[in-house]
Design a protein around this motif. Structure first.
Motif, short mmCIF file in Angstrom:
data_model
loop_
_atom_site.label_atom_id
_atom_site.label_comp_id
_atom_site.label_asym_id
_atom_site.label_seq_id
_atom_site.Cartn_x
_atom_site.Cartn_y
_atom_site.Cartn_z
N ASP A 266 0.82 -1.21 0.00
CA ASP A 266 0.00 0.00 0.00
C ASP A 266 0.86 1.26 0.00
N VAL A 267 2.03 1.21 0.61
CA VAL A 267 2.92 2.37 0.66
C VAL A 267 3.60 2.60 -0.68
N SER B 237 16.94 4.63 0.46
CA SER B 237 16.85 4.61 1.92
C SER B 237 15.66 5.42 2.41
N GLU B 238 15.32 6.50 1.72
CA GLU B 238 14.15 7.30 2.10
C GLU B 238 12.86 6.51 1.89
N ILE B 239 12.78 5.76 0.79
CA ILE B 239 11.59 4.95 0.54
C ILE B 239 11.43 3.87 1.61
N VAL B 240 12.52 3.18 1.92
CA VAL B 240 12.46 2.11 2.92
C VAL B 240 12.10 2.68 4.29
N ALA C 173 8.19 3.00 8.66
CA ALA C 173 7.37 3.88 9.51
C ALA C 173 5.89 3.53 9.40
N ALA C 174 5.44 3.18 8.20
CA ALA C 174 4.03 2.81 8.03
C ALA C 174 3.70 1.51 8.77
N ILE C 175 4.60 0.53 8.71
CA ILE C 175 4.37 -0.73 9.43
C ILE C 175 4.31 -0.47 10.93
N TYR D 242 4.47 -3.04 14.49
CA TYR D 242 5.64 -3.93 14.37
C TYR D 242 6.88 -3.12 14.03
N THR D 243 8.02 -3.54 14.55
CA THR D 243 9.30 -2.96 14.16
C THR D 243 10.01 -3.92 13.21
N CYS D 244 10.82 -3.36 12.34
CA CYS D 244 11.55 -4.17 11.38
C CYS D 244 12.87 -3.49 11.04
#
Length: 686
Positions: A154-155, A243-246, A251-253, A259-261
């Motif tokens: 979705d992001v 890196s900005e996209i990731v 942040a959305a997750i 959840y953290t990843c």
């Protein structure tokens, strides 16, 4: 998302400043980036890995604080430990009692289980005490994995720009190349123009940026021959955008699902996966192209994808080393001689960070298995059937994830393996292709396979059962359900209004209805025949009036009467009654056929003699002429049946005509009407 520090343009180039500096990368490399080509040196790949995923799932489900030590238990072992518990020295290889000693406030949550006889998995507090009647279920984690994957998609932009590969239940690969390309052109419009001289091998201009802000990312140190004083090139810019996209995905997750990843960003899948595990939890690592050798040098090559297992052990035994930095000193020829040409060449490239594997949007699953070992063994069909019900539900829940409900992919076969003592037996059955797959279908097929095993020989006691599906194939594409052909709401009203208007216009412009003809289809056919042969449009009665005139004429040799006598037929008093007058009327010259005299006058025409009309006819028109006789007979029979139906065998119609039967040689032969059998009825023409 943009970098926190804006890009600083370089000083303007003056005429005395020397020639314009060029990048190491070309316009061809830039176009390859747009296509997500695996050969582009500007490629950007990310690997996102959930931190202690099973433990996070249980912590979020139970509402436990993030700093609370927690471990996930499966029977007598630990399969996941969160990071607060790891600070106490807990690992997955210690026992439950040892874990309690190291961390007294540790919370241990047993995984969900299928209970014998239940149709749904659940969390049971006493699961450990009922290992014989329970089966582990990982469905809760699969469900959370689907939610996380949906959030990631979705992001990101929709396909085909989006390329996401689910590597496992808690990790995904992202090919960000196409998205990075679009952002790159938006930030640097000078790259949008064509290559100088339309030559794609021309180098790109250097980036107008002297410093990059990597935010809080973990940045791998550069190789020994590189320095941070060097101005960045376009591969550094693409890594920064990636890196900005990731960061936005993570942040959305975190925001939506809690959840953290961790993540790794690099030029290929192999380096990105190593990068995601470099700094955990909840961080991301960037491995620039200029830092690959520095990064890989500190790893054991057995940690690299596909270099573990037997191949890694083989390399260690033959070269006596484990570190990538040590194996880098081995020349290509030595690797080929000891490992083989193909394997040696592949190892030579992979330890130098070269990996061209694609990010596949769909990883093809070949089979799914659900199994249980029984201690103690089971001894009846009913016990086994309860477990088959659990296996079917377990497999179906995974088939849903594979897209079986949307008919994307579906298995072709069901397999059942049964172990009794030291003997393993199996049976297989195809899944009907036209039948929807659900839990009950799998369960019924599994029971049938078990029945086959029982019939074939001794089946009890049973120590192990395994149910699996395989032979996956792609479902049909482009098909629409019935709902796709329906319209609703305002669209349906508009369609109805247009239809009503069209119907009204059609009714107003509709011509008057023609009266139904009194003659049947056969009569109309005969009318057309007479018209085509320039006959007058006369009905059957007027045709019969010519019989006398025809009989008055002289009969040719081998006339109808002579043929009847030679063949044993009589003109009356016989079940094969044929009226001479009828033959005469059918053979009248009014049918458009040439007369005997005109035919005989032509020596070049091959003739035959028609027994029904007593005339010689051209052989080429024989079939058409016989069809005409047949249609005439049907017309007479139809008219006769409308007034009175013949009820006895051999009884002629009012006109004395029996409908002739067509033979295999296309001749019309007279025949009798057969007796009506019991339970049958005679059908009238028309």
């Amino acid at each position: 998302m943009s970098s926190s520090q804006p890009f600083i343009p370089s000083s303007p180039i003056s005429p005395s400043a020397g020639p314009l500096r060029k990048s190491r990368f070309t316009y061809k490399h830039l176009s390859q980036l747009a296509l997500s080509s695996n050969t582009s040196p500007l490629r950007v790949i990310a690997h996102v890995d959930l931190d202690a995923f099973y433990a996070q799932c249980e912590g979020i489900r139970l509402g436990i604080a993030e700093d609370q030590p927690l471990a996930v238990q499966q029977w007598q072992g630990l399969i996941a430990i969160n990071y607060p518990a790891r600070k106490f020295g807990l690992t997955r290889f210690i026992t439950i009692s040892e874990a309690k000693k190291l961390c007294p406030n540790l919370i241990m949550q047993h995984v969900a289980t299928w209970k014998e006889g239940d149709a749904k998995w659940a969390y049971h507090q006493d699961a450990l005490a009922h290992i014989a009647t329970h089966k582990v279920s990982l469905d809760p984690y699969r469900l959370e994995s689907r939610r996380i994957l949906a959030c990631v998609k979705d992001v990101l932009p929709p396909p085909p720009v989006q390329r996401v590969e689910k590597a496992s239940v808690d990790e995904v690969f992202l090919d960000l190349s196409a998205q990075v390309h679009s952002i790159l052109l938006a930030r640097y419009p000078e790259l949008s123009g064509p290559a100088p001289f339309d030559d794609p091998t021309e180098c790109l201009p250097r980036p107008p940026t002297t410093a990059l802000d990597w935010n809080t990312d973990a940045l791998i140190d550069l190789d020994n021959n590189e320095t941070e004083d060097d101005d960045p090139d376009w591969d550094d810019i693409t890594m920064l955008i990636g890196s900005e996209i990731v960061r936005s995905v993570r942040a959305a997750i975190r925001e939506r699902l809690k959840y953290t990843c961790s993540a790794g960003i690099a030029r290929n899948k192999m380096i990105a996966k190593l990068g995601s595990g470099h700094k955990k939890p909840n961080q991301q690592t960037i491995v620039r192209n200029r830092a690959v050798q520095q990064f890989l040098g500190g790893f054991k090559f057995t940690k690299i994808r596909s270099l573990g297992g037997k191949l890694g052990e083989d390399i260690v035994s033959k070269f006596g080393m484990e570190q990538v930095s040590e194996l880098l000193e081995a020349p290509l020829g030595q690797l080929k001689s000891k490992l083989g040409d193909d394997t040696g060449s592949w190892v030579y490239e992979i330890i130098r960070g070269e990996d061209t594997s694609e990010v596949n949007s769909r990883t093809q699953i070949k089979s799914m298995l659900s199994a249980k070992s029984f201690r103690p063994t089971i001894n009846s069909y009913d016990q086994a059937a309860k477990w088959l019900r659990i296996f079917a539900a377990d497999i179906f829940s995974r088939l849903v994830e594979e897209g079986v409900l949307e008919n994307k992919r579906r298995p072709k076969t069901v397999n059942l393996h049964h172990r009794q003592g030291g003997q393993m037996r199996s049976r297989q059955a195809p899944i009907p292709s036209g039948r929807a797959i659900d839990e009950n279908v799998l369960f019924e097929m599994a029971k049938n396979l078990l029945g086959q095993i029982i019939v074939d020989g001794r089946a009890w006691p049973c120590a192990n059962l395994q149910l699996s599906v395989g032979g996956f194939e792609e479902g049909p594409t482009g098909n629409r359900g019935i709902g796709g052909f329906l319209v609703r709401g305002d669209e349906a009203k508009a369609v109805k209004r247009n239809t009503d208007e069209h119907l009204s216009d059609s009714l107003n412009s509709r011509p008057e209805k023609r009266p139904k003809s009194e003659h049947g289809a056969i009569q109309r056919f005969l009318s057309r025949q007479r018209t085509s042969h320039e006959e007058s449009d006369e009905d059957v009665s007027s045709t019969r009036s010519d019989i006398g005139r025809f009989n008055a004429s002289s009969s040719p040799p081998n006339s109808v009467n002579d043929w009847q006598q030679s063949e044993g037929y009589s003109s009356r008093g016989s079940g094969h009654s044929i009226a001479n007058g009828d033959f005469a009327s059918l053979g009248d010259s009014g049918n458009g056929s040439p007369t005997n005299s005109s035919i005989l006058a032509s020596n070049d025409v091959e003739l035959y003699f028609c027994l029904e009309c007593g005339r010689s006819r051209p052989t080429g028109s024989k079939e058409e002429h016989q069809d005409w006789h047949f249609a005439k007979s049907l017309a007479a029979a139809e008219k006769g049946n409308s007034s009175q139906q013949a009820t006895s065998r051999g009884r002629a119609s009012p006109k004395g005509l029996i409908v002739p039967k067509r033979t295999s040689t296309n001749k019309v032969a007279p025949h009798t009407q057969k007796k009506v059998e019991k339970g049958q009825s005679r059908l009238a023409f028309g």
